[in-house]
Design an enzyme around this catalytic site. Sequence first.
Site, PDB file in Angstrom:
ATOM      1  N   ARG A   1       0.833  -1.200   0.000  1.00  0.00           N
ATOM      2  CA  ARG A   1       0.000   0.000   0.000  1.00  0.00           C
ATOM      3  C   ARG A   1       0.872   1.256   0.000  1.00  0.00           C
ATOM      4  NH1 ARG A   1      -4.740   0.803   4.315  1.00  0.00           N
ATOM      5  NH2 ARG A   1      -3.117   0.841   5.903  1.00  0.00           N
TER       6      ARG A   1
ATOM      7  N   ARG B   1      -1.001  -4.786  14.531  1.00  0.00           N
ATOM      8  CA  ARG B   1      -2.289  -4.180  14.160  1.00  0.00           C
ATOM      9  C   ARG B   1      -3.364  -5.256  13.966  1.00  0.00           C
ATOM     10  NH1 ARG B   1      -0.825  -1.025   9.107  1.00  0.00           N
ATOM     11  NH2 ARG B   1      -2.925  -0.162   9.215  1.00  0.00           N
TER      12      ARG B   1
ATOM     13  N   ARG C   1       3.461   3.840   4.570  1.00  0.00           N
ATOM     14  CA  ARG C   1       3.237   4.175   5.975  1.00  0.00           C
ATOM     15  C   ARG C   1       4.170   3.403   6.886  1.00  0.00           C
ATOM     16  NH1 ARG C   1      -3.175   3.864   6.939  1.00  0.00           N
ATOM     17  NH2 ARG C   1      -2.419   2.937   8.881  1.00  0.00           N
TER      18      ARG C   1
HETATM   19  P1  AMP Z   1      -5.873   3.370  10.047  1.00  0.00           P
HETATM   20  O1  AMP Z   1      -5.458   4.407   9.055  1.00  0.00           O
HETATM   21  O2  AMP Z   1      -7.372   3.309  10.216  1.00  0.00           O
HETATM   22  O3  AMP Z   1      -5.255   2.026   9.784  1.00  0.00           O
HETATM   23  O4  AMP Z   1      -5.320   3.856  11.463  1.00  0.00           O
HETATM   24  C1  AMP Z   1      -3.934   4.041  11.665  1.00  0.00           C
HETATM   25  C2  AMP Z   1      -3.621   4.038  13.148  1.00  0.00           C
HETATM   26  O5  AMP Z   1      -4.310   5.121  13.785  1.00  0.00           O
HETATM   27  C3  AMP Z   1      -4.074   2.796  13.913  1.00  0.00           C
HETATM   28  O6  AMP Z   1      -3.153   1.722  13.805  1.00  0.00           O
HETATM   29  C4  AMP Z   1      -4.160   3.348  15.327  1.00  0.00           C
HETATM   30  O7  AMP Z   1      -2.881   3.527  15.888  1.00  0.00           O
HETATM   31  C5  AMP Z   1      -4.752   4.733  15.081  1.00  0.00           C
HETATM   32  N1  AMP Z   1      -6.229   4.686  15.067  1.00  0.00           N
HETATM   33  C6  AMP Z   1      -7.055   4.947  14.005  1.00  0.00           C
HETATM   34  N2  AMP Z   1      -8.333   4.826  14.353  1.00  0.00           N
HETATM   35  C7  AMP Z   1      -8.342   4.462  15.660  1.00  0.00           C
HETATM   36  C8  AMP Z   1      -9.352   4.171  16.606  1.00  0.00           C
HETATM   37  N3  AMP Z   1     -10.663   4.211  16.258  1.00  0.00           N
HETATM   38  N4  AMP Z   1      -8.981   3.836  17.859  1.00  0.00           N
HETATM   39  C9  AMP Z   1      -7.685   3.796  18.237  1.00  0.00           C
HETATM   40  N5  AMP Z   1      -6.670   4.044  17.397  1.00  0.00           N
HETATM   41  C10 AMP Z   1      -6.990   4.385  16.115  1.00  0.00           C
END
Ligand code: AMP
Length: 215
Positions: free
Chosen positions: A127, A171, A160
């Site tokens: 990605r 994750r 990322r």
């Molecule tokens: P994402 O882009 O949705 O994969 O989010 C990237 C990172 O942001 C995640 O691995 C978490 O560290 C943080 N994050 C995003 N959304 C949440 C959430 N709803 N609760 C807690 N951490 C979040």
Amino acid sequence: MRVIFLGAPGSGKGTQAKRLQERAAIPQLSTGDLLRAAVRAASPLGKEAQTYMDNGRLVPDGLVISLIVERLQQPDCSKGFILDGFPRTGAQAVALEAALAERGTPIDVVINFEIDQKKLVERLVGRRICPHGHGEWHIAFNRPKKNEQCDVCGEPLVHREDDQEEKIVTRLAAYNNDTAPLRKFYRERGVLKNVPAEGDLDEIGRVIRSLVGAA
Ligand code: AMP
């Protein structure tokens, strides 16, 4: 139309949320994008969230809940929204339900992205995202129009920090422990719809639009 996109990292929530946002003219609310913007701006929230994010761990509930509750009060959310990456824990789901109940605007549908977890690592390591939050692409499955550049602003795409293989394991564990149980939470409320999330992106988009009534 108030929709939640629920699914593991790399299941395609962000890509499909961007598509539905355009078709249905309701905003995509991605906590990941909001948090990355806070990190770029070096705000107090960004500074607090960064270590968790870089290590692939969930940011504490209190921070994320206030971020999203504040965002939901913006006028562009009055006709609906697509929550992408929120809620991710039971406490977040309960807080969201309470905030929406206060306004009499419950969630209409939760789209559960179903995908074989073995495929996720391949998807995430390939990605690439726009550093300004314009979207995401994949080096093999969803290539940008120009080599490794954002289709919207032309900026070179980035890999990322948390899309490195060792962070992906953390994750996925967070997803399995904290987020996957939300399927039961929403199934019990009668709003969960499963969508097979492998295959043609246009076809997956069509299925989602028909389930949310935006066909
Ligand atoms: P994402 O882009 O949705 O994969 O989010 C990237 C990172 O942001 C995640 O691995 C978490 O560290 C943080 N994050 C995003 N959304 C949440 C959430 N709803 N609760 C807690 N951490 C979040």
